[in-house]
Scaffold this motif. Structure first.
Motif, PDB file in Angstrom:
ATOM      1  N   GLU A 213       0.785  -1.312   0.075  1.00 23.28           N
ATOM      2  CA  GLU A 213      -0.024  -0.150   0.038  1.00 23.28           C
ATOM      3  C   GLU A 213       0.788   1.227   0.197  1.00 23.28           C
ATOM      4  OE1 GLU A 213      -3.318   0.141   0.319  1.00 23.28           O
ATOM      5  OE2 GLU A 213      -4.067  -1.856   1.128  1.00 23.28           O
ATOM      6  N   GLU A 215       4.282   1.476  -0.825  1.00 20.57           N
ATOM      7  CA  GLU A 215       4.708   1.506  -2.362  1.00 20.57           C
ATOM      8  C   GLU A 215       3.999   2.020  -3.288  1.00 20.57           C
ATOM      9  OE1 GLU A 215       8.170  -1.306  -2.274  1.00 20.57           O
ATOM     10  OE2 GLU A 215       6.864  -1.928  -4.066  1.00 20.57           O
ATOM     11  N   GLN A 216       2.812   1.657  -3.440  1.00 24.36           N
ATOM     12  CA  GLN A 216       1.996   1.974  -4.491  1.00 24.36           C
ATOM     13  C   GLN A 216       1.177   3.119  -4.235  1.00 24.36           C
ATOM     14  OE1 GLN A 216      -0.566  -1.348  -5.419  1.00 24.36           O
ATOM     15  NE2 GLN A 216       1.098  -2.500  -6.223  1.00 24.36           N
ATOM     16  N   GLY A 217       1.286   3.827  -3.094  1.00 19.94           N
ATOM     17  CA  GLY A 217       0.594   5.329  -2.935  1.00 19.94           C
ATOM     18  C   GLY A 217      -0.622   5.017  -2.518  1.00 19.94           C
ATOM     19  N   THR A 218      -1.229   3.856  -2.262  1.00 21.34           N
ATOM     20  CA  THR A 218      -2.752   3.608  -1.956  1.00 21.34           C
ATOM     21  C   THR A 218      -2.724   4.218  -0.394  1.00 21.34           C
ATOM     22  OG1 THR A 218      -2.406   1.429  -1.762  1.00 21.34           O
ATOM     23  CG2 THR A 218      -3.387   2.214  -3.877  1.00 21.34           C
ATOM     24  N   GLU A 220      -1.773   6.605   1.136  1.00 25.40           N
ATOM     25  CA  GLU A 220      -2.029   7.890   1.358  1.00 25.40           C
ATOM     26  C   GLU A 220      -3.541   8.378   1.337  1.00 25.40           C
ATOM     27  OE1 GLU A 220       0.186  10.578  -1.120  1.00 25.40           O
ATOM     28  OE2 GLU A 220      -0.703  12.233  -0.082  1.00 25.40           O
ATOM     29  N   ASN A 221      -4.345   7.608   0.215  1.00 26.66           N
ATOM     30  CA  ASN A 221      -5.415   7.570   0.163  1.00 26.66           C
ATOM     31  C   ASN A 221      -6.216   7.190   1.369  1.00 26.66           C
ATOM     32  OD1 ASN A 221      -6.855   8.974  -1.850  1.00 26.66           O
ATOM     33  ND2 ASN A 221      -6.371   7.458  -3.413  1.00 26.66           N
ATOM     34  N   LEU A 222      -5.823   5.937   1.805  1.00 29.38           N
ATOM     35  CA  LEU A 222      -6.398   5.252   3.101  1.00 29.38           C
ATOM     36  C   LEU A 222      -6.461   6.196   4.095  1.00 29.38           C
ATOM     37  CD1 LEU A 222      -5.168   1.659   2.988  1.00 29.38           C
ATOM     38  CD2 LEU A 222      -7.509   2.399   2.165  1.00 29.38           C
ATOM     39  N   LEU A 223      -5.153   6.682   4.317  1.00 29.13           N
ATOM     40  CA  LEU A 223      -5.108   7.583   5.726  1.00 29.13           C
ATOM     41  C   LEU A 223      -5.975   8.982   5.609  1.00 29.13           C
ATOM     42  CD1 LEU A 223      -1.283   7.228   6.150  1.00 29.13           C
ATOM     43  CD2 LEU A 223      -3.223   5.868   7.367  1.00 29.13           C
ATOM     44  N   ALA A 224      -6.050   9.297   4.203  1.00 32.81           N
ATOM     45  CA  ALA A 224      -7.099  10.546   4.068  1.00 32.81           C
ATOM     46  C   ALA A 224      -8.380  10.376   4.476  1.00 32.81           C
ATOM     47  CB  ALA A 224      -6.661  11.061   2.713  1.00 32.81           C
ATOM     48  N   THR A 225      -8.915   8.930   4.544  1.00 30.56           N
ATOM     49  CA  THR A 225     -10.182   8.708   4.706  1.00 30.56           C
ATOM     50  C   THR A 225     -10.356   8.634   6.377  1.00 30.56           C
ATOM     51  OG1 THR A 225      -9.990   6.390   5.041  1.00 30.56           O
ATOM     52  CG2 THR A 225     -10.256   7.382   2.654  1.00 30.56           C
ATOM     53  N   LEU A 227     -10.784   6.125   8.137  1.00 24.74           N
ATOM     54  CA  LEU A 227     -10.151   4.905   8.687  1.00 24.74           C
ATOM     55  C   LEU A 227      -9.163   5.284   9.404  1.00 24.74           C
ATOM     56  CD1 LEU A 227      -9.332   2.737   5.532  1.00 24.74           C
ATOM     57  CD2 LEU A 227     -10.640   2.000   7.514  1.00 24.74           C
ATOM     58  N   ASP A 379      -1.276   7.532  11.676  1.00 25.04           N
ATOM     59  CA  ASP A 379      -2.636   7.931  10.526  1.00 25.04           C
ATOM     60  C   ASP A 379      -2.288   9.261   9.710  1.00 25.04           C
ATOM     61  OD1 ASP A 379      -2.691   9.777  12.683  1.00 25.04           O
ATOM     62  OD2 ASP A 379      -4.873   9.800  12.761  1.00 25.04           O
ATOM     63  N   THR A 380      -0.669   9.418   9.786  1.00 29.38           N
ATOM     64  CA  THR A 380      -0.230  10.617   8.908  1.00 29.38           C
ATOM     65  C   THR A 380       0.836   9.809   7.966  1.00 29.38           C
ATOM     66  OG1 THR A 380       1.418  10.853  10.743  1.00 29.38           O
ATOM     67  CG2 THR A 380      -0.596  12.147  10.824  1.00 29.38           C
ATOM     68  N   VAL A 381       1.336  10.647   6.895  1.00 17.89           N
ATOM     69  CA  VAL A 381       2.030  10.202   6.058  1.00 17.89           C
ATOM     70  C   VAL A 381       3.514  10.735   6.627  1.00 17.89           C
ATOM     71  CG1 VAL A 381       0.792   9.902   4.126  1.00 17.89           C
ATOM     72  CG2 VAL A 381       1.564  11.897   4.448  1.00 17.89           C
TER      73      VAL A 381
ATOM     74  N   LEU B  61      -3.276  14.743   7.132  1.00 18.71           N
ATOM     75  CA  LEU B  61      -2.480  13.773   6.957  1.00 18.71           C
ATOM     76  C   LEU B  61      -1.050  13.967   7.472  1.00 18.71           C
ATOM     77  CD1 LEU B  61      -2.935  12.207   3.230  1.00 18.71           C
ATOM     78  CD2 LEU B  61      -3.010  11.169   5.221  1.00 18.71           C
ATOM     79  N   LEU B  62      -0.761  15.276   7.680  1.00 18.95           N
ATOM     80  CA  LEU B  62       0.508  15.602   8.452  1.00 18.95           C
ATOM     81  C   LEU B  62      -0.014  16.672   9.947  1.00 18.95           C
ATOM     82  CD1 LEU B  62       2.953  16.360   5.764  1.00 18.95           C
ATOM     83  CD2 LEU B  62       3.218  14.755   7.185  1.00 18.95           C
ATOM     84  N   LYS B  84     -11.288  14.822   8.391  1.00 20.56           N
ATOM     85  CA  LYS B  84     -11.051  13.714   7.295  1.00 20.56           C
ATOM     86  C   LYS B  84     -12.300  13.337   6.806  1.00 20.56           C
ATOM     87  CE  LYS B  84      -6.645  11.766   8.756  1.00 20.56           C
ATOM     88  NZ  LYS B  84      -5.832  10.662   9.125  1.00 20.56           N
ATOM     89  N   THR B  91      -4.638  12.540  -4.388  1.00 25.97           N
ATOM     90  CA  THR B  91      -3.374  12.539  -4.161  1.00 25.97           C
ATOM     91  C   THR B  91      -2.824  12.803  -5.710  1.00 25.97           C
ATOM     92  OG1 THR B  91      -3.396  10.027  -4.366  1.00 25.97           O
ATOM     93  CG2 THR B  91      -3.199  10.937  -2.327  1.00 25.97           C
ATOM     94  N   LYS B  93      -0.170  11.138  -7.248  1.00 26.07           N
ATOM     95  CA  LYS B  93      -0.172   9.903  -7.592  1.00 26.07           C
ATOM     96  C   LYS B  93      -1.683   9.105  -7.534  1.00 26.07           C
ATOM     97  CE  LYS B  93       2.724   5.914  -7.294  1.00 26.07           C
ATOM     98  NZ  LYS B  93       3.524   4.918  -6.362  1.00 26.07           N
ATOM     99  N   GLY B  95      -4.026   6.989  -6.553  1.00 28.62           N
ATOM    100  CA  GLY B  95      -3.946   6.368  -5.338  1.00 28.62           C
ATOM    101  C   GLY B  95      -4.984   5.282  -5.130  1.00 28.62           C
ATOM    102  N   VAL B 112     -15.921   2.891   3.443  1.00 26.15           N
ATOM    103  CA  VAL B 112     -15.271   3.284   4.440  1.00 26.15           C
ATOM    104  C   VAL B 112     -15.625   4.939   5.029  1.00 26.15           C
ATOM    105  CG1 VAL B 112     -13.142   4.879   4.629  1.00 26.15           C
ATOM    106  CG2 VAL B 112     -13.033   2.612   3.481  1.00 26.15           C
ATOM    107  N   HIS B 113     -16.306   5.490   4.257  1.00 24.51           N
ATOM    108  CA  HIS B 113     -17.224   6.663   4.638  1.00 24.51           C
ATOM    109  C   HIS B 113     -18.570   6.194   5.236  1.00 24.51           C
ATOM    110  CE1 HIS B 113     -14.465   9.870   3.404  1.00 24.51           C
ATOM    111  NE2 HIS B 113     -14.075   9.014   2.498  1.00 24.51           N
TER     112      HIS B 113
END
Lengths: 382, 321
Positions: A213, A215-218, A220-225, A227, A379-381, B61-62, B84, B91, B93, B95, B112-113
């Protein structure tokens, strides 16, 4: 000159590749470290830790006779260097308990009137009970018993008793191979395999799935939700638990119907212990994934864990044959404790009370690993 | 729609002194930003200027090392979970999960939401995307433009009040970009607040307002006219041929070194020159006034940004503290 037309051009291009490859390799410290550490670790394990002829195995003695012959017999066993007296038993039944718990490998019982019967030429029995779950660990020791005893007594049986030392052995050595009377290796290996297969899949799969997750950049998306880290962790672990349960089913069924491994203990306790071990392994895999920056690193870390798990845990080689430092390394591995549990429950019929200690160790490991995993998984990048 | 007690008219993003350091490097340095509801704010700046880091701090995220702020009325330090849930973040890239189908990706984010009517919402999103018949295709097999549309669909599925887009149109063809921007405007018209980072000047011009950040510092904010006026730059466009037949564009290197000239850049056969003072600028190009026709023009956004960037200090090279 046209590029690509001569061997100089070819070697130039190959050199370019070689330089690039070496530079990339030196940037990847994990791989370099692994290449250097691997031979050292293997040398340590195979050169020093593994021993197929384990000696100084813990033995309990139950002497019910006060004659000097009894002392000679015990001394003779000790002199073979295979046995080390760690317990002296004074209560009947304690020997069995010590064997079951795995605290000793052998119990030697010198019966009442041993000396008197010996003098009379009545060939008293000397009972040697072995924990034979791992035939390899006890084989050499047991085969040394008869000769050692006969040798020792030949020194004692002198003068008028010299006649007793001639002909058939003056003592009848009765060897009792507990838990695995026929010395079938697979009875020991198949339950151990459950531990090895589960730790291999559980640790590696989770470690890889989380780093993938990232490595493929997914990730970041998960953490922005919304979850939360705990939710991601549980969600990742549960599907692998199902895989683990299937693997467990396959191995247990094969143990039962193909290898005919005796199943002395309770199935419920086996399932509980296996589940605990699976969750612990998953937590370990998760922890590794928070340390690894790429799937390759996660793979290397899992491999680093698997090597001692197979070689030092008592799965492939006798645990007691290893020097103390190797035993301590093994004590840190969840696999070691689970192997003891599953062999104890299946072969020795451990009850919850017998299993409590090892279960407790696994639970403590789960607690520590789980805490590290949740702490490290942010839960942060970055 | 007044989640967290936000009244219309008040800014939905209001951050002050936002600071983030990585190692010894200050990547975002005391940035102030406020965006009102339904506005599209273009977030511009050179590579490595801190745009992504700022967006990540806004969506939780940060965690900032300094500064404070409210997003939709929620404290950005302490109420990140609430933020959030109400923010959509796309993103830079791609994602989404390449090994899930388009529909499965959307379903995942709907779950998820915790959205109700999941099937309908996913079906609607697929319809809007024009992917109704391709829902079973793997997301990884989509082309760049489609991936970007799918990613946008996934992050607006939960109807966020704020949309944060990190260079959403990088590598996307002009037509797809135009459609994308039409969609952004449609979403903003419904009340969604959009903060979008970009490198494209034409995209900046489609925003209601812009914020220019370079090397971690906010250098300009406002509408395009405000930013251009605020720069106090003057520009001249020169066209014509020199005695030796060369075009005016060939003068760029020569003119740029002259006093009063901030920069000179060729545009086709023409040359674009700008500087802080109109008279100085005229004087600088005087030697070529006979052959080249110099015309006063409005400085472009690009002029302003390059000028601002040159004035800012590059912090992307690590200086050991």
């Amino acid at each position: 000159m046209i590029a690509g037309s001569s061997w100089q051009a070819t070697s130039q291009r190959i050199l370019a590749m070689i330089f690039k490859e070496i530079r990339q390799m030196t940037r990847d410290r994990g791989t370099v470290g692994m290449m250097l550490a691997m031979p050292l670790i293997q040398l340590m394990i195979f050169g020093f830790a593994i021993n197929n002829d384990p000696r100084a195995l813990p033995m309990a003695v139950e002497v019910n006779d006060v004659s000097p012959f009894a002392r000679s017999v015990v001394a003779a066993l000790r002199n073979t260097s295979y046995f080390r007296v760690t317990r002296v038993i004074d209560a009947p039944g304690e020997g069995e308990r010590l064997l079951a718990r795995g605290e000793v490998q052998f119990v030697v019982t010198v019966p009442v009137d041993f000396g008197r019967d010996l003098v009379r030429g009545a060939r008293p029995q000397l009972l040697v009970t072995a924990d034979a779950t791992d035939p390899a660990a006890t084989g050499n020791a047991l085969s040394s018993v008869e000769q050692a005893v006969a040798g020792a007594l030949s020194h004692d049986l002198i003068g008028p008793l010299a006649l007793r030392a001639q002909g058939a052995s003056p003592v009848e050595v009765v060897v009792h191979r507990s838990y695995n009377p026929e010395g079938i290796t697979s009875h020991n290996t198949v339950p151990g395999l459950l531990a090895v297969v589960l730790s291999m899949t559980m640790v590696m799969l989770t470690a890889l799935s989380v780093t993938r997750e990232v490595e493929q950049g997914t990730m970041e998306n998960l953490l922005a939700t919304p979850l939360r880290p705990f939710e991601v962790m549980v969600g990742k672990i549960v599907p692998y638990l199902f895989i683990g349960v299937v693997q467990m089913g396959v191995i247990l069924l094969a143990a039962q119907f193909v290898f005919r491994v005796p199943f002395m203990g309770s199935i419920a306790l086996t399932l509980f212990a296996t589940l605990l071990f699976m969750v612990t392994s998953l937590a370990l895999g998760f922890t590794l994934s928070t340390l690894a920056r790429s799937q390759l690193q996660a793979m290397q870390m899992s491999f680093f864990y698997m090597l001692p798990s197979i070689l030092l845990s008592g799965f492939a080689f006798p645990f007691r044959g290893m020097p103390l430092w190797a035993q301590w390394v093994a004590e840190v591995l969840p696999t070691t404790h689970f192997i003891r549990l599953v062999r104890g429950i299946m072969l020795k019929g451990w009850t919850l009370a017998d299993a409590a200690l090892e279960l407790g160790v696994l639970a403590a490991m789960l607690l520590v690993l789980g805490t590290i995993a949740v702490r490290r998984y942010q839960d942060t990048v970055a | 729609m007044s989640a967290g007690g936000v009244d219309d008219g008040a800014p939905v993003i209001a951050v002050h002194g936002l600071t983030k350091r990585f190692g010894g490097r200050t990547v975002v340095d005391a940035v102030d930003l406020s965006v009102g509801r339904g506005r599209i704010c273009g977030f511009l700046g050179p590579n490595g200027s801190g745009k992504t880091t700022t967006l990540r701090m806004i969506c939780g995220l940060l965690i900032p090392d300094g500064g404070e702020g409210r997003v939709l009325g929620f404290d950005m330090l302490r109420e990140r979970a609430a933020i959030k849930a109400r923010v959509g973040y796309m993103t830079q890239k791609f994602g989404l999960f390449a090994d899930l189908t388009i529909a499965e990706n959307l379903e995942f984010f709907a779950r998820v939401h915790g959205l109700d009517r999941r099937r309908e919402r996913v079906a609607e999103a697929l319809e809007r995307l024009g992917l109704a018949t391709r829902g079973q295709q793997l997301a990884g097999s989509l082309s760049g433009g489609w991936k970007q549309r799918l990613a946008l669909a996934a992050c607006v599925l939960h109807e966020p009040e704020i949309l944060l887009l990190d260079e959403p149109t990088a590598g996307v063809d002009p037509q797809a970009r135009r459609e994308f921007w039409d969609q952004i405007h449609a979403l903003a018209a419904q009340g969604m607040t959009v903060l979008v980072s970009t490198h494209y000047m034409d995209e900046a011009e489609r925003c209601h307002e812009i914020a220019y950040i370079a090397y971690g510092r906010m250098l300009a904010r406002g509408t395009i006219d405000e930013v251009i006026a605020g720069s106090r730059l003057h520009a001249l466009q020169g066209e014509g041929r020199l005695d030796d037949g060369r075009g005016a564009d060939r003068l760029a290197a020569e003119i740029e070194g002259r006093p009063g000239v901030a920069m000179a850049a060729p545009f086709g056969t023409a040359i674009h020159v700008c500087g802080p003072d109109a008279a100085d600028l005229r004087a600088a190009v005087a030697p070529w006034a006979d052959r080249i026709d110099w015309r006063e023009v409005q400085p472009s956004l690009e002029d302003v940004f390059i000028h601002l960037m040159r004035g800012a200090q590059d912090n992307s090279v690590v200086v050991s503290p």
